[in-house]
Design a protein around this motif. Structure first.
Motif, PDB file in Angstrom:
ATOM      1  N   PRO A 129      20.165  -4.588  17.673  1.00 46.20           N
ATOM      2  CA  PRO A 129      21.511  -4.101  17.356  1.00 46.20           C
ATOM      3  C   PRO A 129      22.336  -5.092  16.532  1.00 46.20           C
ATOM      4  N   LEU A 130      23.272  -4.531  15.794  1.00 43.86           N
ATOM      5  CA  LEU A 130      24.285  -5.278  15.061  1.00 43.86           C
ATOM      6  C   LEU A 130      25.648  -4.732  15.462  1.00 43.86           C
ATOM      7  N   ALA A 131      26.658  -5.555  15.334  1.00 48.56           N
ATOM      8  CA  ALA A 131      28.003  -5.097  15.670  1.00 48.56           C
ATOM      9  C   ALA A 131      28.435  -3.962  14.744  1.00 48.56           C
ATOM     10  N   ASN A 132      28.084  -4.078  13.456  1.00 49.03           N
ATOM     11  CA  ASN A 132      28.499  -3.080  12.469  1.00 49.03           C
ATOM     12  C   ASN A 132      27.307  -2.674  11.602  1.00 49.03           C
ATOM     13  N   PRO A 133      26.394  -1.872  12.143  1.00 54.58           N
ATOM     14  CA  PRO A 133      25.238  -1.494  11.321  1.00 54.58           C
ATOM     15  C   PRO A 133      25.655  -0.790  10.034  1.00 54.58           C
ATOM     16  N   VAL A 134      26.676   0.043  10.111  1.00 53.49           N
ATOM     17  CA  VAL A 134      27.267   0.668   8.923  1.00 53.49           C
ATOM     18  C   VAL A 134      28.764   0.392   8.993  1.00 53.49           C
TER      19      VAL A 134
END
Length: 734
Positions: A108-113
């Protein structure tokens, strides 16, 4: 040297962090303790070099490659975000996406998009303003960002599962079970993807191979809320580039969309295309030249970005029509979009490519730098681009032409979406006046010659733009449709003390219909009074020209072609006998129409009391043309041949020996007739429906007063409409 040191430091930090985390690929994304939102918000940043290990490796992975097959890393490295340009430090991958501590390719990323709240970190506040960046706070107030006006994240499906989707057709309360054309049920997740083509167009959807397919990305348990964010239009990885030849040469790069023939963002039939405000595809990097394309033209197409969603397309799986209004299709059928019209073609990079008969007197050489009032290569269309180029017009509307804030124009563009609509209003780009983000020009009139200066929220005759026009969408129409001269500028140039009326005809230009509607810019005679078409002013431009769009997209809406159904309402002309339509059309036929209560004879003709208003105006025009031809030195008029007034019946020698009465009359004649552009048929010899509709009282007053001044007597038997205001005062000897 600075950038090399910068990259070395990144690489060293990446190595140290990787060791601490147990090596590349071992961030324990499989199993173990779940990563929380707080964890992601505080995730350690690993540096650009770490991201580029995968995202610049050319791997054939959907989430790694950009839409045009280049890798994400490659397009970012070639972007304005990657470099110290104009005082902007490098914008790193994790500045937008969040720390990569838990990512390592799949985690996961905090802001994938990233949405616009991420962009806000740089694109708002004092720092952004000083750099000329967009004010995000104003974008949030626009319909694009207004989440209260859009569906929930599941588009009324309840979840993103594999159950069969149902859809509610436009203007219907009936839910329809959704299937593909071959009868295969469409899943709820697939329906969400269909809608996301526009509502979340920067998200990508992937499925497994099960039947029905199961959604893998985005996470079905963490679906994004629909939002038209920055990356829906701008290429998130290559937002902009710069041209070293121009101090103000930064240019935006827009994301690719699958555009079908009708302009819709259509995943079934569309081909990948990128909306362009810059033609880098034609740039020769060795010579930095900008040649014509294979068709002999050099066109921009920024409207395809807007049209990709603002047009009826086909749902990806169900393949029935989407619910949008056909705005783009309507626009393509309008004069605003018709590049072969003289207003656009004659100001293009190659006029004869649009029409072999076009003059090359206004031919443009691109790039054209709007920061320079003079000195552009080729013909200098700087002042003309106020209206004759849809990109250059924005600088004039913003009153930044001739300054460092003005843009470089890279190609031909007619009046396109962003000419009139501001996607994210800024104080330097005009002020939106309503929910459609329609631009409000900072300065309506900016006119400066040695004889006259007119500047401000006024018409060219110095009269104030009415509040009723300012508060309505028609204010943007006035900006281009008031002509380029007025009775005031004529007086100051030709009749003021110390001036002479002789010389070339003082041309008021074409399509001054917005000024005509508001009773402005004609040459008004001292001692007379003038009036307005109050009812049509109340309707404004948009009511008559944009109401009641037809299903074939040939009238109403963004065609700006009038629909007779707009006129024939109980509160308008329906009560006085409906205006008929032209044969085989919905366009109003104004040639014979007049309200049944109006029994005035405006032309003095026999039967003038029942004569169509448009025909009465034609009669007055022809009377004035004949009166000019009967002068001691005849003046011959041909509205199809510039400069329109000639000293011979063969129309070869310009008339220049004007006296005041002649020039005033000729100016008003041209003002009324040139409310419509020249066509294959002389507008002087057809009923003048444009003058009749926009402000028949004002036009009749101008023509009658011109005839009376030139002949010394009023038109026999003609009724002059009563005025409601005195003539605009120009000066001594008016």
């Amino acid at each position: 040297m600075r950038r090399n040191v910068h990259i070395c430091l990144i690489s060293l930090s990446v190595f140290l962090i990787a060791v601490l985390l147990g090596g590349c690929g071992s961030a324990k994304k499989e199993g173990g303790q779940a990563v929380t939102t707080t964890d992601l918000a505080n995730a350690v940043k690993l540096g650009d070099a770490n991201c580029l290990q995968c995202h610049n490796a050319g791997k054939d992975l959907t989430m790694i490659n950009d839409l045009d097959t280049r890798t994400i890393g490659a397009v970012w490295q070639d972007s304005l975000h990657n470099g110290d340009e104009n005082g902007i430090e490098t914008v790193h991958c994790e500045d937008c996406h969040g720390g990569g501590q838990f990512h390592w390719g799949l985690g996961p990323l905090a802001n994938p998009v990233p949405d616009y709240n991420v962009c806000e970190k740089c694109h708002s506040g004092t720092t952004a303003a000083n750099l000329g960046l967009n004010d995000k706070a104003s974008f949030v107030a626009t319909p694009h960002a207004n989440t209260a006006q859009i569906p929930d994240k599941f588009f009324f499906q309840g979840n993103a599962g594999t159950d069969q989707a149902s859809t509610r057709m436009r203007n219907s309360s009936v839910n329809i079970q959704e299937v593909t054309p071959d009868g295969t049920p469409v899943t709820k997740a697939q329906h969400i993807e269909e809608c996301s083509v526009c509502h979340n167009s920067n998200w990508r959807f992937t499925y497994d191979n099960s039947t029905p397919p199961k959604l893998l990305h985005p996470d079905p348990n963490n679906m994004p809320a629909p939002s038209v964010s920055c990356a829906n239009c701008h290429d998130g990885h290559q937002v902009a580039k710069t041209d070293p030849n121009f101090a103000n040469g930064d240019y935006q790069i827009f994301r690719k969309v699958q555009v079908a023939a009708n302009g819709a963002n259509d995943a079934n039939k569309g081909t990948w295309t990128r909306a362009r405000m810059y033609r880098d595809d034609l740039d020769d990097p060795t010579t930095h030249s900008y040649p014509l394309d294979a068709n002999g033209k050099r066109e921009l197409n920024i409207e395809t970005m807007c049209g990709s969603c603002h047009t009826v397309g086909k749902y990806k799986f169900a393949n029935f029509s989407t619910h949008q209004t056909n705005v783009y299709t309507q626009w393509t059928n309008s004069a605003h979009a018709t590049r072969t019209d003289p207003a656009w073609g004659e100001f293009s990079a190659n006029p004869t490519a649009y029409d072999p008969t076009f003059s090359t007197g206004h031919q443009t050489t691109y790039p054209f730098d709007m920061s320079k009032a003079t000195g552009n290569p080729g013909n200098n269309n700087y002042a003309c681009f106020k209206c004759h180029n849809g990109i250059g017009s924005i600088d004039w509307q913003s009153n930044v032409q001739g300054t460092a804030s003005a843009r470089v124009i890279w190609g031909d563009e007619p009046a396109t979406c962003i000419t009139c609509h501001d996607t994210h209003p800024r104080t330097d780009l005009g002020v939106a006046v309503n929910g459609s983000n329609i631009r409000k020009p900072v300065v309506m009139t900016n006119y400066s010659t040695a004889s006259a200066k007119v500047f401000g929220n006024v018409f060219l005759d110095t009269t104030q733009v009415p509040v009723a026009a300012e508060s309505a969408t028609s204010v943007i129409c006035i900006f281009c449709h008031q002509g380029r001269e007025s009775g005031f500028t004529l007086y100051r140039t030709k009749f003021a003390p110390g001036k002479s009326p002789s010389g070339a005809f003082f041309n008021n230009h074409y399509l001054g219909t917005a000024a005509m509607l508001w009773g402005a810019n004609g040459y008004e005679y001292a001692g007379q009074s003038y009036s307005f078409n109050v009812a049509h002013q109340g309707a404004n431009c948009a009511t008559c020209h944009m109401a009641n769009p037809t299903t074939d997209s040939l009238a109403g809406g963004h065609t700006w072609e009038r629909n007779v159904a707009t006129c024939n309402t109980a509160t308008c002309h329906g009560g006085f006998g409906p205006i008929p339509a032209l044969p085989g059309s919905v366009t109003p036929d104004l040639s014979a129409y007049r309200a049944t209560f109006d029994t005035n004879n405006y032309s003095g003709d026999a039967g003038g009391a029942t004569q169509g208003i448009a025909d009465a105006i034609r009669s007055l025009q022809q009377r004035l043309i004949a009166l000019l031809a009967a002068q001691p030195t005849p003046i011959f008029y041909n509205d199809l041949k510039y400069p329109y007034f000639f000293a011979d019946a063969g129309f070869t020698t310009n008339y220049t020996n004007w006296n005041p009465a002649q020039l005033k009359a000729a100016f008003n004649l041209s003002y009324v007739i040139k409310g419509l552009p020249s066509s294959s048929t002389s507008q002087a010899n057809v009923p003048n429906g444009s003058a009749a509709a926009h402000d028949y009282k004002y036009c009749i007053q101008l023509l009658q007063d011109s005839i009376a001044d030139l002949s010394g007597a009023p038109v026999p038997g003609a009724f002059r409409p009563a005025g409601t205001r005195p003539a605009t005062v120009y000066g001594t000897g008016q």
